[in-house]
Scaffold this motif. Sequence first.
Motif, PDB file in Angstrom:
ATOM      1  N   VAL A  78       2.759   4.612 -10.317  1.00 49.23           N
ATOM      2  CA  VAL A  78       2.091   4.544  -9.017  1.00 49.23           C
ATOM      3  C   VAL A  78       0.748   5.255  -9.082  1.00 49.23           C
ATOM      4  CG1 VAL A  78       2.253   5.283  -6.619  1.00 49.23           C
ATOM      5  CG2 VAL A  78       4.262   4.327  -7.753  1.00 49.23           C
ATOM      6  N   THR A  79       0.705   6.378  -9.792  1.00 46.17           N
ATOM      7  CA  THR A  79      -0.552   7.122  -9.924  1.00 46.17           C
ATOM      8  C   THR A  79      -1.626   6.277 -10.603  1.00 46.17           C
ATOM      9  OG1 THR A  79       0.636   9.228 -10.044  1.00 46.17           O
ATOM     10  CG2 THR A  79      -1.616   9.186 -10.914  1.00 46.17           C
ATOM     11  N   GLU A  80      -1.249   5.568 -11.674  1.00 46.07           N
ATOM     12  CA  GLU A  80      -2.208   4.724 -12.383  1.00 46.07           C
ATOM     13  C   GLU A  80      -2.700   3.576 -11.506  1.00 46.07           C
ATOM     14  OE1 GLU A  80      -0.308   5.568 -16.813  1.00 46.07           O
ATOM     15  OE2 GLU A  80       0.229   3.758 -15.691  1.00 46.07           O
ATOM     16  N   LEU A  81      -1.792   2.979 -10.753  1.00 44.25           N
ATOM     17  CA  LEU A  81      -2.180   1.881  -9.868  1.00 44.25           C
ATOM     18  C   LEU A  81      -3.127   2.367  -8.776  1.00 44.25           C
ATOM     19  CD1 LEU A  81       1.296   0.168  -9.673  1.00 44.25           C
ATOM     20  CD2 LEU A  81      -0.779  -0.950 -10.493  1.00 44.25           C
ATOM     21  N   ARG A  82      -2.833   3.533  -8.227  1.00 44.75           N
ATOM     22  CA  ARG A  82      -3.717   4.080  -7.191  1.00 44.75           C
ATOM     23  C   ARG A  82      -5.077   4.455  -7.779  1.00 44.75           C
ATOM     24  NH1 ARG A  82       0.821   8.017  -4.442  1.00 44.75           N
ATOM     25  NH2 ARG A  82       1.705   6.501  -2.988  1.00 44.75           N
ATOM     26  N   GLN A  83      -5.061   5.022  -8.979  1.00 48.20           N
ATOM     27  CA  GLN A  83      -6.325   5.393  -9.614  1.00 48.20           C
ATOM     28  C   GLN A  83      -7.174   4.157  -9.885  1.00 48.20           C
ATOM     29  OE1 GLN A  83      -5.890   7.666 -13.236  1.00 48.20           O
ATOM     30  NE2 GLN A  83      -8.082   7.550 -13.723  1.00 48.20           N
ATOM     31  N   ALA A  84      -6.543   3.098 -10.404  1.00 58.47           N
ATOM     32  CA  ALA A  84      -7.276   1.863 -10.669  1.00 58.47           C
ATOM     33  C   ALA A  84      -7.825   1.268  -9.375  1.00 58.47           C
ATOM     34  CB  ALA A  84      -6.364   0.861 -11.373  1.00 58.47           C
ATOM     35  N   THR A  85      -7.055   1.361  -8.296  1.00 56.63           N
ATOM     36  CA  THR A  85      -7.516   0.849  -7.005  1.00 56.63           C
ATOM     37  C   THR A  85      -8.716   1.636  -6.506  1.00 56.63           C
ATOM     38  OG1 THR A  85      -5.240   0.210  -6.471  1.00 56.63           O
ATOM     39  CG2 THR A  85      -6.806   0.307  -4.641  1.00 56.63           C
ATOM     40  N   GLY A  86      -8.647   2.966  -6.644  1.00 50.82           N
ATOM     41  CA  GLY A  86      -9.763   3.804  -6.217  1.00 50.82           C
ATOM     42  C   GLY A  86     -11.029   3.504  -6.990  1.00 50.82           C
ATOM     43  N   TYR A 132     -12.664   3.530  -2.675  1.00 44.39           N
ATOM     44  CA  TYR A 132     -11.999   4.140  -1.526  1.00 44.39           C
ATOM     45  C   TYR A 132     -11.374   5.478  -1.924  1.00 44.39           C
ATOM     46  CZ  TYR A 132     -12.310  -0.472   0.698  1.00 44.39           C
ATOM     47  OH  TYR A 132     -12.764  -1.649   1.227  1.00 44.39           O
ATOM     48  N   PRO A 133     -11.330   6.438  -0.997  1.00 42.71           N
ATOM     49  CA  PRO A 133     -10.702   7.734  -1.292  1.00 42.71           C
ATOM     50  C   PRO A 133      -9.175   7.607  -1.363  1.00 42.71           C
ATOM     51  CG  PRO A 133     -11.406   7.646   0.997  1.00 42.71           C
ATOM     52  CD  PRO A 133     -11.953   6.411   0.353  1.00 42.71           C
ATOM     53  N   LEU A 141      -7.183   7.102   1.964  1.00 45.17           N
ATOM     54  CA  LEU A 141      -7.215   5.768   2.570  1.00 45.17           C
ATOM     55  C   LEU A 141      -6.255   4.825   1.846  1.00 45.17           C
ATOM     56  CD1 LEU A 141      -8.376   3.786   4.587  1.00 45.17           C
ATOM     57  CD2 LEU A 141     -10.291   3.386   3.028  1.00 45.17           C
ATOM     58  N   ILE A 142      -6.208   4.938   0.527  1.00 48.01           N
ATOM     59  CA  ILE A 142      -5.267   4.110  -0.237  1.00 48.01           C
ATOM     60  C   ILE A 142      -3.831   4.466   0.149  1.00 48.01           C
ATOM     61  CG2 ILE A 142      -4.434   3.586  -2.568  1.00 48.01           C
ATOM     62  CD1 ILE A 142      -7.326   4.134  -3.542  1.00 48.01           C
ATOM     63  N   GLU A 143      -3.577   5.771   0.288  1.00 49.02           N
ATOM     64  CA  GLU A 143      -2.232   6.213   0.653  1.00 49.02           C
ATOM     65  C   GLU A 143      -1.848   5.736   2.045  1.00 49.02           C
ATOM     66  OE1 GLU A 143       1.414   7.635   0.538  1.00 49.02           O
ATOM     67  OE2 GLU A 143       0.037   7.726  -1.168  1.00 49.02           O
ATOM     68  N   GLU A 144      -2.783   5.831   2.988  1.00 47.24           N
ATOM     69  CA  GLU A 144      -2.507   5.370   4.354  1.00 47.24           C
ATOM     70  C   GLU A 144      -2.273   3.864   4.378  1.00 47.24           C
ATOM     71  OE1 GLU A 144      -2.211   6.714   7.522  1.00 47.24           O
ATOM     72  OE2 GLU A 144      -1.891   8.563   6.410  1.00 47.24           O
ATOM     73  N   SER A 145      -3.046   3.130   3.597  1.00 45.71           N
ATOM     74  CA  SER A 145      -2.877   1.675   3.545  1.00 45.71           C
ATOM     75  C   SER A 145      -1.508   1.312   2.987  1.00 45.71           C
ATOM     76  CB  SER A 145      -3.986   1.054   2.682  1.00 45.71           C
ATOM     77  OG  SER A 145      -5.254   1.342   3.203  1.00 45.71           O
ATOM     78  N   TYR A 146      -1.094   2.017   1.939  1.00 49.37           N
ATOM     79  CA  TYR A 146       0.229   1.791   1.353  1.00 49.37           C
ATOM     80  C   TYR A 146       1.317   2.079   2.371  1.00 49.37           C
ATOM     81  CZ  TYR A 146       4.282   2.694  -1.701  1.00 49.37           C
ATOM     82  OH  TYR A 146       5.519   2.713  -2.274  1.00 49.37           O
ATOM     83  N   ALA A 147       1.185   3.202   3.071  1.00 47.60           N
ATOM     84  CA  ALA A 147       2.203   3.563   4.065  1.00 47.60           C
ATOM     85  C   ALA A 147       2.260   2.531   5.188  1.00 47.60           C
ATOM     86  CB  ALA A 147       1.903   4.952   4.633  1.00 47.60           C
ATOM     87  N   HIS A 148       1.113   1.979   5.569  1.00 49.93           N
ATOM     88  CA  HIS A 148       1.080   1.000   6.661  1.00 49.93           C
ATOM     89  C   HIS A 148       1.670  -0.343   6.225  1.00 49.93           C
ATOM     90  CE1 HIS A 148      -0.278  -1.004  10.306  1.00 49.93           C
ATOM     91  NE2 HIS A 148      -0.773  -1.967   9.549  1.00 49.93           N
ATOM     92  N   LEU A 161      -4.780  -6.388  -0.851  1.00 47.58           N
ATOM     93  CA  LEU A 161      -5.557  -6.423   0.388  1.00 47.58           C
ATOM     94  C   LEU A 161      -6.795  -5.534   0.308  1.00 47.58           C
ATOM     95  CD1 LEU A 161      -2.628  -6.304   2.963  1.00 47.58           C
ATOM     96  CD2 LEU A 161      -4.098  -8.266   2.476  1.00 47.58           C
ATOM     97  N   LEU A 162      -6.688  -4.434  -0.433  1.00 44.08           N
ATOM     98  CA  LEU A 162      -7.798  -3.489  -0.513  1.00 44.08           C
ATOM     99  C   LEU A 162      -8.911  -3.951  -1.449  1.00 44.08           C
ATOM    100  CD1 LEU A 162      -5.864  -0.087  -0.643  1.00 44.08           C
ATOM    101  CD2 LEU A 162      -7.422  -0.837   1.175  1.00 44.08           C
ATOM    102  N   LEU A 163      -8.569  -4.694  -2.496  1.00 41.36           N
ATOM    103  CA  LEU A 163      -9.559  -5.084  -3.492  1.00 41.36           C
ATOM    104  C   LEU A 163     -10.585  -6.041  -2.891  1.00 41.36           C
ATOM    105  CD1 LEU A 163      -7.250  -5.592  -6.600  1.00 41.36           C
ATOM    106  CD2 LEU A 163      -8.932  -3.770  -6.265  1.00 41.36           C
ATOM    107  N   PRO A 164     -11.842  -5.936  -3.308  1.00 44.81           N
ATOM    108  CA  PRO A 164     -12.877  -6.837  -2.762  1.00 44.81           C
ATOM    109  C   PRO A 164     -12.613  -8.290  -3.133  1.00 44.81           C
ATOM    110  CG  PRO A 164     -13.717  -5.594  -4.656  1.00 44.81           C
ATOM    111  CD  PRO A 164     -12.381  -4.999  -4.309  1.00 44.81           C
ATOM    112  N   SER A 165     -12.975  -9.187  -2.241  1.00 43.27           N
ATOM    113  CA  SER A 165     -12.793 -10.618  -2.496  1.00 43.27           C
ATOM    114  C   SER A 165     -13.802 -11.082  -3.538  1.00 43.27           C
ATOM    115  CB  SER A 165     -12.988 -11.420  -1.209  1.00 43.27           C
ATOM    116  OG  SER A 165     -12.041 -11.028  -0.237  1.00 43.27           O
ATOM    117  N   GLU A 166     -13.332 -11.866  -4.467  1.00 37.48           N
ATOM    118  CA  GLU A 166     -14.201 -12.419  -5.507  1.00 37.48           C
ATOM    119  C   GLU A 166     -14.306 -13.933  -5.307  1.00 37.48           C
ATOM    120  OE1 GLU A 166     -15.802 -10.574  -7.529  1.00 37.48           O
ATOM    121  OE2 GLU A 166     -14.750  -8.654  -7.489  1.00 37.48           O
ATOM    122  N   ASN A 167     -15.404 -14.492  -5.764  1.00 38.38           N
ATOM    123  CA  ASN A 167     -15.630 -15.928  -5.615  1.00 38.38           C
ATOM    124  C   ASN A 167     -15.301 -16.732  -6.866  1.00 38.38           C
ATOM    125  OD1 ASN A 167     -16.610 -15.669  -2.956  1.00 38.38           O
ATOM    126  ND2 ASN A 167     -18.602 -14.994  -3.752  1.00 38.38           N
TER     127      ASN A 167
END
Length: 531
Positions: free
Chosen positions: A54-62, A67-68, A71-78, A88-94
């Motif tokens: 989980v730590t690695e996934l959160r670090q890669a997301t950050g 994002y701090p 915010l990642i933790e709050e998004s996960y909890a929500h 959902l957090l990652l930027p949209s790519e074309n």
Amino acid sequence: MRRFADLYAALDRTGATSAKRDAIAAYLHDAPPTDAAWAVYVLGGGKLRRLASVTELRQATGEATGYPDWLIEESYAHVGDLAEAIALLLPSENGPFDDVPLHAWMEQRLPALARLDPPARVAQLEAWWRVLPAEEIFLLNKLITGALRVGVSRRLVVQALAVWSQLPTDLIAHRLSGDWTPGAASLAALAQPAGDDAHREHRPYPFFLASPLEAPVESLGERRQWLAEWKWDGIRAQLMRRDDEARLWSRGEERLDGRFPEIEQAARALPPGCVLDGEILAWDDLAAAPRPFTALQKRIGKLKPGPKLLAETPVRFMAYDLLELDGADLRETPLRERRERLARLLQDVPPALTLSLAADAHDWETLAQLREQSRLRRTEGLMLKRLDSPYRVGRRRGDWWKWKVDPYTLDAVLIYAQSGHGRRAGLFTDYTFGVWDRGHLVPVAKAYSGLDDAEIARLDAWIRAHTIERFGPVRSVEPQHVFELAYEAIQRSGRHKSGVAVRFPRILRWRTDLSIADADRLDDLRRMAEA
């Protein structure tokens, strides 16, 4: 993987069993065989180990989003699901996007990810996310976390394979059992015409499962048409004697080789070409009765138990059905005849193999009285099996019923809550309950089931408004609500803060009529554990 991501999304959108079955069958028709084989494995409950923390996934997301952590933790909890939250957090790519086949991910890319050190793994995750659309990122993260829940059971996959192959479901279930390895050849073998399968020698039979008896026992008809056996609390298993070897398969289709050597050794007294269905039990020779399941747990995790553990926790295989004899499949033979053959087979074998005796009662009323002795006999109740029934596949209602005794209960206070998964992601549905110990509430059980949707919604809103502290995804809440919990057994436990462990806890009802002062005391539970 795009085709499999589309299938996964279609499965996630519908709750209709037939729609899920047809979607899987259509995918099997259209997908390349190697990809289709891996889809069968993944959707059918094949084991997926976590490949990144989980730590690695959160670090890669950050690092991918900027994002701090909070915010990642709050998004996960929500959201309640880490794989979905990241997508959902990652930027949209074309695009353009890679479309690597599913089998290449499963056989090459994901195993290679597991071999990287943490910094390289984080970098690889970021690189993959940049070249995948959101729906494939979501699926990839599910595969990486090993939590591919999409409302598809193994039986549903078997039904889809039967539609795809035009073969009976029972035959598909047998061919898919055991150590089924995904691949084009394995998938083709599933669709071969019905016949004498050579690979059957190395596979267990699909297990026949009983359903809870909910109607009055008298509704089953004449007592003499039914076999009544004690319901044992152990490890359901099949014991196979083939090719001068003895193999034990768990109900989860896991090989138990070497874990119960006394059973394997005793099985050498059986003739080759036989398969027994039964229960592995930790056994008390002095009491001539099973020991609690917690005693058996000492043996489960030991691949090769030592002499001390073998002596301290002896086991037996309590056999209650005969599925094969002299290489002949007996599953369509009536239970009455299968049991007679089983009794003869076990007459002169070591005591580690034992026949599960019938509960002797000539009418339902007498049997109900006998059932009241279940806990004295260290059983969970009775099994009722129609004497003319075949050995079916899966949970087919009508022929086998489990008539369990009422569970133990306790009143406990809700003290912690955590978000659920799948359909309940984003709702607080995983609860921890405590009882009183010298003026403090001590956690004794976790429960995830027992409330209806309206109660869950009401409790979820209350939890959000009455949170005291947060510990990652877990919230401690104000102690205000009492719940009646059911459980099957209670034992002393050095691994739990309370000193006791309850087996199979679940919520019976929300006790709005009780105050928290009415909740049970830990001393009472400890006395029950001693008793």
